[in-house]
Motif scaffolding. Structure first.
Motif, PDB file in Angstrom:
ATOM      1  N   SER A  10      10.359  37.966 -23.169  1.00 13.64           N
ATOM      2  CA  SER A  10       9.043  38.424 -24.252  1.00 13.64           C
ATOM      3  C   SER A  10       9.391  38.803 -25.475  1.00 13.64           C
ATOM      4  O   SER A  10       9.924  40.015 -25.274  1.00 13.64           O
ATOM      5  CB  SER A  10       7.332  38.572 -23.606  1.00 13.64           C
ATOM      6  N   THR A  72       5.969  34.835 -27.391  1.00 13.97           N
ATOM      7  CA  THR A  72       6.906  34.356 -27.039  1.00 13.97           C
ATOM      8  C   THR A  72       7.485  34.737 -25.727  1.00 13.97           C
ATOM      9  O   THR A  72       7.259  36.129 -25.897  1.00 13.97           O
ATOM     10  CB  THR A  72       7.482  33.867 -28.163  1.00 13.97           C
ATOM     11  N   CYS A  73       7.621  33.766 -24.974  1.00 13.76           N
ATOM     12  CA  CYS A  73       8.862  34.159 -23.922  1.00 13.76           C
ATOM     13  C   CYS A  73       9.598  33.013 -22.757  1.00 13.76           C
ATOM     14  O   CYS A  73       9.841  31.446 -23.781  1.00 13.76           O
ATOM     15  CB  CYS A  73       7.617  34.322 -23.219  1.00 13.76           C
ATOM     16  N   ALA A  74      10.276  33.407 -22.512  1.00 11.98           N
ATOM     17  CA  ALA A  74      10.959  32.545 -21.545  1.00 11.98           C
ATOM     18  C   ALA A  74      10.478  32.486 -20.175  1.00 11.98           C
ATOM     19  O   ALA A  74      10.421  33.681 -19.608  1.00 11.98           O
ATOM     20  CB  ALA A  74      12.535  33.193 -22.488  1.00 11.98           C
ATOM     21  N   TYR A  76      10.961  32.365 -16.213  1.00 11.58           N
ATOM     22  CA  TYR A  76      12.575  31.630 -14.831  1.00 11.58           C
ATOM     23  C   TYR A  76      11.921  32.187 -14.021  1.00 11.58           C
ATOM     24  O   TYR A  76      11.091  32.794 -13.592  1.00 11.58           O
ATOM     25  CB  TYR A  76      13.093  32.787 -15.511  1.00 11.58           C
ATOM     26  N   GLU A 155      19.494  36.235 -17.884  1.00 12.10           N
ATOM     27  CA  GLU A 155      19.541  35.105 -18.098  1.00 12.10           C
ATOM     28  C   GLU A 155      20.859  34.265 -17.410  1.00 12.10           C
ATOM     29  O   GLU A 155      21.902  34.020 -16.974  1.00 12.10           O
ATOM     30  CB  GLU A 155      19.964  34.822 -19.258  1.00 12.10           C
ATOM     31  N   LEU A 162      15.977  28.636 -15.550  1.00 13.33           N
ATOM     32  CA  LEU A 162      14.828  28.261 -16.866  1.00 13.33           C
ATOM     33  C   LEU A 162      13.839  27.473 -16.569  1.00 13.33           C
ATOM     34  O   LEU A 162      13.654  26.128 -16.422  1.00 13.33           O
ATOM     35  CB  LEU A 162      14.655  28.843 -18.538  1.00 13.33           C
ATOM     36  N   TYR A 164      10.042  27.565 -18.302  1.00 13.36           N
ATOM     37  CA  TYR A 164       9.002  27.068 -19.712  1.00 13.36           C
ATOM     38  C   TYR A 164      10.161  28.271 -21.423  1.00 13.36           C
ATOM     39  O   TYR A 164      10.507  28.959 -20.844  1.00 13.36           O
ATOM     40  CB  TYR A 164       8.066  27.646 -19.630  1.00 13.36           C
ATOM     41  N   LYS A 165       9.899  28.129 -22.301  1.00 13.26           N
ATOM     42  CA  LYS A 165      10.376  28.678 -23.407  1.00 13.26           C
ATOM     43  C   LYS A 165       9.315  27.853 -24.182  1.00 13.26           C
ATOM     44  O   LYS A 165       9.270  27.339 -25.211  1.00 13.26           O
ATOM     45  CB  LYS A 165      11.770  28.644 -23.206  1.00 13.26           C
TER      46      LYS A 165
END
Length: 196
Positions: A10, A72-74, A76, A155, A162, A164-165
């Motif tokens: 994040s 904001t985030c990614a 996994y 990553e 993954l 969601y982003k």
């Protein structure tokens, strides 16, 4: 039987996060681990008080509050065995029971910058903590020692997918349902009104 764990990278937009970003040249500079897709059970090493960046340690994080409200985030997803899931959870539970022992490993961050292994007992930074928890699982071991792991290293793990982003609150609303999101937003507005 397989279970899922979730790794969240994040960007909270804090000065501390931006300072780390200057070194890493990456967008996401905070790492958390969760044991449910709604992120109710999410843990990391970070601020114990959102207004004090120097008082850090083991924290159970709330995805809808504090520094995460505009993050904001990614996110996994990773499949693990039930035994691995339980080992990771047990390690977290043990740390939670003794959380007053744990400190934020600020010195370790300088070690990362200089590629020196600066390990301290009961002290972690966020990505070091998550890498340490993931070391309980064979398929999620990184090629970098936990004390040198940076958020972007996750990553590179082929076992992570993954899912969601984007804006964290959009993800949380979709997983927890709009009703809870509305209740949170109403409370936020009330708290804002009471402070002014």
């Amino acid at each position: 039987m397989k279970k899922n764990i979730y790794i969240m990278l994040s960007n909270t937009g804090t000065l501390f996060s931006k300072a780390i970003g200057v070194y890493t040249r990456k967008e996401m500079n905070h790492t958390s681990i969760a044991f449910d897709e709604e992120l109710y059970e999410m843990y990391s090493f970070g601020r114990k008080n959102k207004n004090n960046p120097f008082n850090g340690g083991f924290v159970k994080e709330e995805a809808t509050n504090g520094l995460f409200k505009h993050a904001t985030c990614a996110i996994y997803k990773c499949q693990v065995t039930t035994q691995e899931f339980n080992r990771m959870q047990n390690k977290i539970r043990q740390m939670e029971r003794q959380k007053e022992l744990y400190k934020y490993n600020l010195i370790g961050l300088f070690g990362v910058a200089m590629q020196l292994k600066l390990e301290r007992e009961h002290a972690f930074f966020c990505s070091q903590f998550v890498a340490t928890i993931l070391s309980e699982c064979e398929s999620t071991k990184l090629h970098v020692p936990p004390c040198l792991v940076q958020p972007h290293h996750f990553e590179q793990l082929s076992s992570l997918e993954l899912i969601y982003k984007g804006k964290l609150q959009t993800y949380v609303s979709s997983k927890r349902g709009m009703e809870e999101s509305l209740q949170v937003n109403t409370w936020d507005k009330y708290a804002f009104f009471m402070q002014h």
